[in-house]
Scaffold this active site. Structure first.
Site, PDB file in Angstrom:
ATOM      1  N   GLU A  64       0.826  -1.209   0.000  1.00 40.28           N
ATOM      2  CA  GLU A  64       0.000   0.000   0.000  1.00 40.28           C
ATOM      3  C   GLU A  64       0.863   1.262   0.000  1.00 40.28           C
ATOM      4  OE1 GLU A  64      -4.266  -0.662   1.944  1.00 40.28           O
ATOM      5  OE2 GLU A  64      -3.045   0.627   3.191  1.00 40.28           O
ATOM      6  N   HIS A  86       7.170 -27.085  -1.276  1.00 37.51           N
ATOM      7  CA  HIS A  86       6.509 -28.181  -1.974  1.00 37.51           C
ATOM      8  C   HIS A  86       5.378 -27.681  -2.863  1.00 37.51           C
ATOM      9  CE1 HIS A  86       8.641 -31.247   0.468  1.00 37.51           C
ATOM     10  NE2 HIS A  86       8.773 -30.185   1.252  1.00 37.51           N
ATOM     11  N   LYS A  89     -14.104   0.244  -3.862  1.00 39.32           N
ATOM     12  CA  LYS A  89     -15.217   0.648  -2.987  1.00 39.32           C
ATOM     13  C   LYS A  89     -16.285   1.378  -3.794  1.00 39.32           C
ATOM     14  CE  LYS A  89     -12.320   1.313   1.078  1.00 39.32           C
ATOM     15  NZ  LYS A  89     -11.744   2.293   1.987  1.00 39.32           N
TER      16      LYS A  89
HETATM   17  O1  PA5 Z   1      -3.651   1.382   5.747  1.00 30.16           O
HETATM   18  C1  PA5 Z   1      -4.775   1.810   5.632  1.00 30.16           C
HETATM   19  O2  PA5 Z   1      -5.033   3.016   5.760  1.00 30.16           O
HETATM   20  C2  PA5 Z   1      -5.947   0.894   5.331  1.00 30.16           C
HETATM   21  O3  PA5 Z   1      -5.552  -0.432   5.175  1.00 30.16           O
HETATM   22  C3  PA5 Z   1      -6.952   0.949   6.468  1.00 30.16           C
HETATM   23  O4  PA5 Z   1      -6.311   0.585   7.651  1.00 30.16           O
HETATM   24  C4  PA5 Z   1      -8.143   0.041   6.221  1.00 30.16           C
HETATM   25  O5  PA5 Z   1      -8.759   0.363   4.996  1.00 30.16           O
HETATM   26  C5  PA5 Z   1      -9.162   0.184   7.350  1.00 30.16           C
HETATM   27  O6  PA5 Z   1      -9.569   1.504   7.466  1.00 30.16           O
HETATM   28  P1  PA5 Z   1     -10.375   2.014   8.725  1.00 30.16           P
HETATM   29  O7  PA5 Z   1      -9.538   1.852   9.932  1.00 30.16           O
HETATM   30  O8  PA5 Z   1     -10.675   3.452   8.431  1.00 30.16           O
HETATM   31  O9  PA5 Z   1     -11.623   1.185   8.820  1.00 30.16           O
END
Ligand code: PA5
Length: 448
Positions: A290, A311, A425
């Protein structure tokens, strides 16, 4: 103690020239300075850099008191969250737990189970079925408070708690970890009067494991969060911007992986030889994927559990397309001792190993695999830790976070945003006919 964490880069030398590494050093040093001066991209999300050393005694005690309360009320604690609000706690709890934890009869702490990290109807149904009257509480974690997966799971669990315990009692059994002032979860927690913990504004989800997001569930599972934080604090000191490159392992790791990337090694495979580390790899995959995968760039983070995956994926790694390098988390010591037994029949012809520790066999598998993969054209980075413990996990977590910031800046991206996560989303909401998405909904349906 910390100097027992080592990075071994000698097995990238035949794949990158000394100059390739030298040339990246100035960018790495500059990146580290920017993380401390807050002058780089995404500089409003750098709260994690000094976070561990600023966690106060009051905050730790608040977490520990909440753990006592939840433990006195519950046999099971459901932790609801996804992505950065899930993976850190899951990684640490899995790494430290007995491999058969849910089956143990002498558990001292509540069993932590997770929800809200996918949209499986069967999973949620079976969760409720499993509860079946067992004493339960819930920790709901969402920074934005509007993420679909945890929001749906929370609706289900909240309904269950209110049906079983009534509205007033169920409020004692719900803890919310969310933004200080904004978002739907914050609003609900205030209205209902839930106990809350704050996710700091300047700490993004994937960097939040050393906030209550990770610390509360880890402490509920019975682990020593003070040692976890201490490991991170000590590692923080070892990676300060005035620590020279030759001693600064986050700079060395960031430079090595970027040098390999520039040589066409576009996939980094994190390797462990202990299944307890499976979710540490998952956490690392989110952290690097990310943070770096944007603007058409970035190393693809992948993971394998050896020797299991030797394996299955071993063939590809040894012999497939040569765009891989491996980063091995090598753990020196085990918690327990067990040797290969002698067998009079020796039909499996393993008596030559009789009396040897399983860990020694595992280590020989590790070394043999490393050499074979290097011979097959796969560069190898090895990160060595003495044992799997709270202290070393805290140190490792901070190490990977810091190296990720440095690496993202070397790549010249903003390592602290995640604009790409929104695309699915929007489509999901459009397909579910969320008001306001009518046009996208019609367009998408034509494509299906
Ligand atoms: O790293 C990030 O920002 C995302 O992976 C969020 O942690 C994830 O989408 C969850 O978001 P939230 O804590 O707002 O529900």
């Amino acid at each position: 103690m910390l100097n027992e964490i080592k990075i071994n880069l000698q097995n990238i030398n035949q794949f990158v020239a000394k100059n390739d590494l030298e040339n990246l050093k100035p960018a790495a040093l500059d990146a580290l300075r920017k993380l401390h001066d807050k002058t780089g991209k995404g500089n409003d999300f750098l709260g994690w850099v000094n976070l561990s050393s600023s966690i106060s005694e009051v905050e730790l005690m608040d977490i520990e008191n909440t753990v006592s309360e939840l433990s006195s009320l519950s046999e099971i604690v459901i932790v609801i969250g996804i992505g950065g609000s899930y993976l850190g706690a899951k990684a640490v709890i899995d790494a430290l737990s007995n491999s058969f934890d849910p089956l143990l009869h002498n558990r001292k702490n509540p069993l932590v189970v997770f929800a809200g990290h996918q949209l499986s109807e069967d999973y949620l149904f079976e969760l409720l079925e499993m509860l079946n009257g067992r004493p339960v509480s819930c920790i709901i974690i969402s920074k934005s408070g509007t993420t679909t997966e945890p929001a749906i799971a929370f609706r289900i669990v909240k309904n269950y708690l209110e049906n079983v315990y009534g509205k007033t009692e169920s409020k004692r059994r719900i803890v919310a970890i969310t933004d200080q002032s904004k978002g739907a979860l914050k609003q609900m927690a205030t209205k209902e009067g839930y106990k809350t913990f704050v996710i700091p504004d300047d700490v993004g989800g994937r960097f939040s494991v050393l906030t209550p997001v990770g610390l509360l569930p880890i402490a509920v599972a019975g682990f020593d969060i003070r040692q976890l934080v201490k490991g991170a604090v000590d590692m923080g000191e070892a990676l300060m911007s005035d620590v020279p490159y030759e001693e600064n392992i986050c700079l060395q790791y960031a430079v090595a992986r970027n040098a390999l990337y520039r040589k066409g090694k576009k996939v980094e495979v994190m390797v462990n030889y202990n299944p307890k580390l499976h979710f540490l790899t998952e956490w690392w995959k989110q952290l690097y994927g990310e943070s770096e995968g944007k603007e058409g760039k970035g190393i693809f983070p992948a993971g394998v559990d050896f020797t299991t995956d030797l394996h299955s994926m071993g063939q590809y790694i040894q012999d497939g397309e040569r765009m891989l390098f491996e980063t091995v988390i090598s753990v020196k010591n085990t918690l327990h001792k067990l040797a290969v037994p002698h067998d009079d029949e020796n039909l499996d012809q393993l008596n030559f190993m009789a009396g040897k520790r399983i860990n020694e066999v595992n280590k020989m598998a590790e070394q043999g695999t490393m050499l074979a993969h290097i011979d097959g054209g796969v560069p190898n980075i090895r990160i060595e830790i003495p044992e799997i413990s709270e202290y070393y996990l805290g140190a490792l977590i901070y190490f990977f976070e810091k190296a990720c910031g440095v690496s993202g800046y070397i790549l010249d991206v903003n390592p602290f945003d995640q604009p790409g996560v929104e695309a699915y989303k929007k489509n999901m909401f459009a397909l579910l006919a969320k008001p306001g998405y009518e046009k996208q909904s019609a367009d998408l349906k034509k494509r299906l």
